[in-house]
Motif scaffolding. Sequence first.
Motif, PDB file in Angstrom:
ATOM      1  N   GLU A  46       0.819  -1.204   0.000  1.00  0.00           N
ATOM      2  CA  GLU A  46       0.000   0.000   0.000  1.00  0.00           C
ATOM      3  C   GLU A  46       0.857   1.259   0.000  1.00  0.00           C
ATOM      4  N   LEU A  47       1.952   1.246   0.764  1.00  0.00           N
ATOM      5  CA  LEU A  47       2.833   2.409   0.794  1.00  0.00           C
ATOM      6  C   LEU A  47       3.566   2.560  -0.530  1.00  0.00           C
ATOM      7  N   LEU A  48       4.002   1.457  -1.111  1.00  0.00           N
ATOM      8  CA  LEU A  48       4.671   1.503  -2.407  1.00  0.00           C
ATOM      9  C   LEU A  48       3.749   2.110  -3.458  1.00  0.00           C
ATOM     10  N   LYS A  49       2.480   1.759  -3.399  1.00  0.00           N
ATOM     11  CA  LYS A  49       1.507   2.304  -4.344  1.00  0.00           C
ATOM     12  C   LYS A  49       1.371   3.815  -4.176  1.00  0.00           C
ATOM     13  N   LYS A  50       1.344   4.274  -2.918  1.00  0.00           N
ATOM     14  CA  LYS A  50       1.225   5.714  -2.669  1.00  0.00           C
ATOM     15  C   LYS A  50       2.464   6.479  -3.125  1.00  0.00           C
ATOM     16  N   GLN A  91      -1.466   5.165  15.599  1.00  0.00           N
ATOM     17  CA  GLN A  91      -0.271   4.778  16.341  1.00  0.00           C
ATOM     18  C   GLN A  91       0.290   3.428  15.904  1.00  0.00           C
ATOM     19  N   ASP A  92      -0.526   2.632  15.207  1.00  0.00           N
ATOM     20  CA  ASP A  92      -0.065   1.340  14.696  1.00  0.00           C
ATOM     21  C   ASP A  92       0.433   1.446  13.259  1.00  0.00           C
ATOM     22  N   ASP A  93       0.600   2.683  12.769  1.00  0.00           N
ATOM     23  CA  ASP A  93       1.073   2.943  11.410  1.00  0.00           C
ATOM     24  C   ASP A  93       0.087   2.449  10.358  1.00  0.00           C
ATOM     25  N   ARG A  94      -1.202   2.418  10.718  1.00  0.00           N
ATOM     26  CA  ARG A  94      -2.256   2.075   9.762  1.00  0.00           C
ATOM     27  C   ARG A  94      -3.021   3.337   9.387  1.00  0.00           C
ATOM     28  N   GLU A  95      -3.488   3.377   8.161  1.00  0.00           N
ATOM     29  CA  GLU A  95      -4.180   4.562   7.687  1.00  0.00           C
ATOM     30  C   GLU A  95      -5.479   4.801   8.453  1.00  0.00           C
ATOM     31  N   ASN A  96      -5.721   6.063   8.790  1.00  0.00           N
ATOM     32  CA  ASN A  96      -6.998   6.455   9.370  1.00  0.00           C
ATOM     33  C   ASN A  96      -8.048   6.591   8.275  1.00  0.00           C
ATOM     34  N   ILE A  97      -9.294   6.692   8.703  1.00  0.00           N
ATOM     35  CA  ILE A  97     -10.380   7.101   7.817  1.00  0.00           C
ATOM     36  C   ILE A  97     -10.664   8.561   8.155  1.00  0.00           C
ATOM     37  N   GLU A  98     -10.302   9.474   7.257  1.00  0.00           N
ATOM     38  CA  GLU A  98     -10.554  10.882   7.505  1.00  0.00           C
ATOM     39  C   GLU A  98     -12.001  11.217   7.136  1.00  0.00           C
ATOM     40  N   LEU A  99     -12.630  12.047   7.959  1.00  0.00           N
ATOM     41  CA  LEU A  99     -14.023  12.432   7.745  1.00  0.00           C
ATOM     42  C   LEU A  99     -14.103  13.840   7.166  1.00  0.00           C
ATOM     43  N   VAL A 100     -14.853  13.974   6.064  1.00  0.00           N
ATOM     44  CA  VAL A 100     -15.092  15.278   5.450  1.00  0.00           C
ATOM     45  C   VAL A 100     -16.535  15.683   5.763  1.00  0.00           C
ATOM     46  N   PRO A 101     -16.736  16.520   6.783  1.00  0.00           N
ATOM     47  CA  PRO A 101     -18.099  16.963   7.100  1.00  0.00           C
ATOM     48  C   PRO A 101     -18.651  17.860   5.998  1.00  0.00           C
ATOM     49  N   VAL A 102     -19.970  18.039   5.980  1.00  0.00           N
ATOM     50  CA  VAL A 102     -20.599  18.896   4.977  1.00  0.00           C
ATOM     51  C   VAL A 102     -19.988  20.291   5.001  1.00  0.00           C
ATOM     52  N   LYS A 103     -19.764  20.835   6.201  1.00  0.00           N
ATOM     53  CA  LYS A 103     -19.251  22.201   6.303  1.00  0.00           C
ATOM     54  C   LYS A 103     -17.821  22.326   5.765  1.00  0.00           C
ATOM     55  N   ALA A 104     -17.118  21.191   5.616  1.00  0.00           N
ATOM     56  CA  ALA A 104     -15.746  21.227   5.110  1.00  0.00           C
ATOM     57  C   ALA A 104     -15.658  20.829   3.643  1.00  0.00           C
ATOM     58  N   SER A 105     -16.784  20.463   3.031  1.00  0.00           N
ATOM     59  CA  SER A 105     -16.732  19.916   1.673  1.00  0.00           C
ATOM     60  C   SER A 105     -16.269  20.943   0.649  1.00  0.00           C
ATOM     61  N   GLN A 131      -7.352  -2.541   5.332  1.00  0.00           N
ATOM     62  CA  GLN A 131      -6.528  -2.669   4.131  1.00  0.00           C
ATOM     63  C   GLN A 131      -7.074  -1.720   3.078  1.00  0.00           C
ATOM     64  N   GLY A 132      -6.216  -0.869   2.539  1.00  0.00           N
ATOM     65  CA  GLY A 132      -6.667   0.070   1.524  1.00  0.00           C
ATOM     66  C   GLY A 132      -6.761   1.480   2.077  1.00  0.00           C
ATOM     67  N   THR A 133      -7.184   2.401   1.216  1.00  0.00           N
ATOM     68  CA  THR A 133      -7.307   3.806   1.569  1.00  0.00           C
ATOM     69  C   THR A 133      -8.782   4.190   1.557  1.00  0.00           C
ATOM     70  N   TYR A 134      -9.263   4.694   2.701  1.00  0.00           N
ATOM     71  CA  TYR A 134     -10.681   5.015   2.849  1.00  0.00           C
ATOM     72  C   TYR A 134     -10.846   6.457   3.322  1.00  0.00           C
ATOM     73  N   GLY A 155     -15.995   5.585   1.771  1.00  0.00           N
ATOM     74  CA  GLY A 155     -15.606   5.202   0.422  1.00  0.00           C
ATOM     75  C   GLY A 155     -14.174   4.721   0.341  1.00  0.00           C
ATOM     76  N   GLU A 156     -13.928   3.768  -0.555  1.00  0.00           N
ATOM     77  CA  GLU A 156     -12.584   3.278  -0.826  1.00  0.00           C
ATOM     78  C   GLU A 156     -12.046   3.984  -2.063  1.00  0.00           C
ATOM     79  N   TYR A 157     -10.816   4.464  -1.974  1.00  0.00           N
ATOM     80  CA  TYR A 157     -10.220   5.240  -3.056  1.00  0.00           C
ATOM     81  C   TYR A 157     -10.126   4.426  -4.346  1.00  0.00           C
ATOM     82  N   VAL A 158     -10.573   5.006  -5.451  1.00  0.00           N
ATOM     83  CA  VAL A 158     -10.508   4.374  -6.770  1.00  0.00           C
ATOM     84  C   VAL A 158      -9.309   4.960  -7.505  1.00  0.00           C
TER      85      VAL A 158
END
Length: 259
Positions: A46-50, A91-105, A131-134, A155-158
Amino acid sequence: MSNIASNLKYLRRKKGLTQQQFADLMGIKRASVGAYEEDRAEPKYELLKKIAECFDLTMDELANEEIDEKWKPTPKSNASSMRVLSVTVNQDDRENIELVPVKASAGYMNGYGDPEYVADLPKFSLPMFNQGTYRAFEIKGDSMLPLPSGAVIIGEYVENWHDVKPGQTYVVVSREEGVVYKRVAFKYKEDKGLKLVSDNKTYDPYWVSSGDILEIWKAKAFISTELPEPSPEPTMETLTSMMAQMQKTISAVVDNGKG
């Protein structure tokens, strides 16, 4: 033999980034960048892909080509894929799921690739998405009923837009429309883009052009504070109507059989 170490060092320096700056961009530790460049370790898939996406390369090019001043990349279409330039990790070096609220869109169209902007977004993790980017997007309006306004789509990144499948739902981020959650009517076309359809048929379908699209995220789950209501109990009037309809259907079948 892999060329990741030498290629990464060359590409990072060419982009004018220190090891710490590149580590911040990728959401990893600076020591990890040093280990990769000194060939003491290799990035996971996953990191290599990024990393490859950051430098607009394929993973095969990053790993196997000898990239230097004389190297010329194979021409590729920019419309078929986009890159997530920034993610955050826990803290486990795993990707978070970032939230985009309506007010931040509205700001997301400018900040989606900015590490500082993404780092300031609310974030969480779910065990089934490790596993993956969400990314999670809060939706508004009634265009996708029965999903209520205020629901959050995960959503999972396409990476490759040609992987978008008709009939399925996606969060599409575009300059003109902003962040929308819609169903795709047709397979992605480079000359046209995507035709988006609302599940609420009072809304007309429309096209989003390829050049206007910034990101596509395949809907994987949703979160809502509105729980579904139980189905209403059938009334005597409803049952009578159902029986009458059944009798008409049976009579029609019998009449056809006699004919």
